[in-house]
Design an enzyme around this catalytic site. Sequence first.
Site, short mmCIF file in Angstrom:
data_model
loop_
_atom_site.label_atom_id
_atom_site.label_comp_id
_atom_site.label_asym_id
_atom_site.label_seq_id
_atom_site.Cartn_x
_atom_site.Cartn_y
_atom_site.Cartn_z
N ALA A 74 50.40 49.70 32.05
CA ALA A 74 51.56 50.52 32.41
C ALA A 74 52.79 49.86 31.80
O ALA A 74 52.78 48.66 31.52
CB ALA A 74 51.68 50.58 33.93
N GLY A 119 46.50 49.10 33.16
CA GLY A 119 46.27 50.51 32.87
C GLY A 119 45.56 50.72 31.54
O GLY A 119 44.91 51.75 31.34
N GLU A 122 42.00 50.29 32.28
CA GLU A 122 41.60 51.46 33.08
C GLU A 122 41.42 52.70 32.20
O GLU A 122 40.53 53.51 32.43
CB GLU A 122 42.63 51.70 34.18
CG GLU A 122 42.61 50.58 35.21
CD GLU A 122 43.78 50.63 36.19
OE1 GLU A 122 44.94 50.54 35.72
OE2 GLU A 122 43.55 50.77 37.39
N GLU A 142 47.26 43.00 37.49
CA GLU A 142 48.24 43.52 38.44
C GLU A 142 48.66 42.48 39.47
O GLU A 142 49.80 42.48 39.93
CB GLU A 142 47.69 44.77 39.15
CG GLU A 142 47.60 46.00 38.27
CD GLU A 142 46.32 46.09 37.46
OE1 GLU A 142 45.51 45.14 37.49
OE2 GLU A 142 46.13 47.10 36.77
N1 CO8 Z 1 54.99 47.07 29.40
C1 CO8 Z 1 56.13 47.05 28.70
N2 CO8 Z 1 56.31 46.26 27.62
C2 CO8 Z 1 55.31 45.45 27.29
C3 CO8 Z 1 54.10 45.40 27.99
C4 CO8 Z 1 53.95 46.28 29.11
N3 CO8 Z 1 52.82 46.35 29.81
N4 CO8 Z 1 53.29 44.48 27.41
C5 CO8 Z 1 53.98 43.97 26.38
N5 CO8 Z 1 55.19 44.54 26.30
C6 CO8 Z 1 56.26 44.26 25.34
C7 CO8 Z 1 56.94 42.93 25.63
O1 CO8 Z 1 57.91 43.09 26.63
C8 CO8 Z 1 57.52 42.60 24.28
O2 CO8 Z 1 58.68 43.37 24.07
P1 CO8 Z 1 60.01 42.68 23.43
O3 CO8 Z 1 59.57 42.30 22.03
O4 CO8 Z 1 61.01 43.78 23.46
O5 CO8 Z 1 60.32 41.51 24.28
C9 CO8 Z 1 56.46 43.13 23.30
O6 CO8 Z 1 55.70 44.08 24.04
C10 CO8 Z 1 55.54 42.06 22.79
O7 CO8 Z 1 55.00 41.38 23.92
P2 CO8 Z 1 54.99 39.79 24.06
O8 CO8 Z 1 56.17 39.19 23.36
O9 CO8 Z 1 54.83 39.46 25.51
O10 CO8 Z 1 53.68 39.43 23.22
P3 CO8 Z 1 52.64 38.26 23.48
O11 CO8 Z 1 51.69 38.31 22.32
O12 CO8 Z 1 53.32 36.98 23.78
O13 CO8 Z 1 51.85 38.67 24.83
C11 CO8 Z 1 50.67 40.18 26.31
C12 CO8 Z 1 51.08 39.85 24.86
C13 CO8 Z 1 49.69 39.15 26.81
C14 CO8 Z 1 50.01 41.56 26.26
C15 CO8 Z 1 51.92 40.20 27.21
O14 CO8 Z 1 52.89 41.03 26.61
C16 CO8 Z 1 51.65 40.71 28.59
O15 CO8 Z 1 51.16 39.97 29.43
N6 CO8 Z 1 51.98 42.00 28.84
C17 CO8 Z 1 51.82 42.57 30.16
C18 CO8 Z 1 50.41 42.91 30.46
C19 CO8 Z 1 50.26 43.43 31.86
O16 CO8 Z 1 50.57 42.76 32.84
N7 CO8 Z 1 49.75 44.68 31.97
C20 CO8 Z 1 49.51 45.31 33.25
C21 CO8 Z 1 50.69 46.09 33.69
S1 CO8 Z 1 50.48 46.71 35.35
C22 CO8 Z 1 49.43 48.01 35.16
O17 CO8 Z 1 49.02 48.39 34.09
C23 CO8 Z 1 49.03 48.69 36.42
C24 CO8 Z 1 48.56 50.10 36.21
C25 CO8 Z 1 48.59 50.86 37.46
C26 CO8 Z 1 49.98 51.25 37.86
C27 CO8 Z 1 49.93 52.23 38.96
C28 CO8 Z 1 51.10 53.15 39.10
C29 CO8 Z 1 52.47 52.60 38.99
#
Ligand code: CO8
Length: 269
Positions: A74, A119, A122, A142
């Site tokens: 998400a 997500g 999922e 999450e």
């Molecule tokens: N959402 C928004 N932006 C994201 C996300 C995300 N999930 N993941 C990465 N990005 C963005 C970063 O903010 C960054 O943007 P910017 O360059 O503007 O700072 C860009 O993508 C690159 O990311 P990183 O610099 O962090 O890259 P890395 O290679 O260092 O790390 C990762 C990559 C490991 C993927 C890291 O970005 C990360 O941990 N992302 C989050 C992953 C996460 O926690 N996903 C789960 C989210 S919760 C969810 O999905 C629940 C679903 C159910 C919701 C239910 C209803 C609300």
Amino acid sequence: MDFGSYETLLLETDGSALVVTVNRPEAMNALAAAVVEDLLALTEKLSAVGIDAQWPIRGIILTGAGDKAFVAGADIREMSSMSADAAEAYARQMHTVTTRLEALPVPVIAAVNGFALGGGCELALACDFIYTSARGSFGQPEVNLGLVPGFGGSVRLQQRIGLGQARELIYTGRRIKADEALRIGLANALFDDAEALLAGAKATVQEIATKAPTSVDNTKRALNRINGLPVAAGLEAEVESFREAFATEDSVVGRAAFLAKETPAFPGR
Ligand code: CO8
């Protein structure tokens, strides 16, 4: 057949395969509202094409743009100020997308070429099966955000890999690599790189394209319906689907072709 054009999705047909690419590589293809809108619109269009109309394509491959992510979940930025009501609506929209994918008459293969987190994992789980490249990385993180799976992971992860493995992944938020995903049955196959991954997924679609369309549609519906049922109820559902198969032209053609030692030309009815 025209499946439309979208701001955040790229569509490309190759032989019998429709390749759908989530295209937000700058944000790891995270499921921003715009992506969810596009997925809703695309799956509505796909759902409107019945198997009787003879699907122009025989399999869908879902993947992510760039060399880093399938879908990193998400959109955390958009969720940062989300109310509980808005979160529920967001989750319900993705439930619609994922149940529509499961109901399509052709298989959907997730081609995971990087992070498939939250997500994103999922979304992959709503596909019939998952192929991964060596860069694949899976998890339900999450718990790191004070959230819980909301796009179907609580249901589909345990169905795919069993309750014990699902609990561990969800409680720890741990990320697992492609080889472990393969070992625990989350992924069906592991390919060296993105190119081999896509080629492998397309080869599987081509293989399925030689089979009876109504058999694939019928078994897809039956397997989804039977999943989780007690044995007796599952056998009942199987009998229904077996009976249905005998009413198709595909089954007439298939049985006759076998006896005539010919390759069947399935009409898809
Ligand atoms: N959402 C928004 N932006 C994201 C996300 C995300 N999930 N993941 C990465 N990005 C963005 C970063 O903010 C960054 O943007 P910017 O360059 O503007 O700072 C860009 O993508 C690159 O990311 P990183 O610099 O962090 O890259 P890395 O290679 O260092 O790390 C990762 C990559 C490991 C993927 C890291 O970005 C990360 O941990 N992302 C989050 C992953 C996460 O926690 N996903 C789960 C989210 S919760 C969810 O999905 C629940 C679903 C159910 C919701 C239910 C209803 C609300």
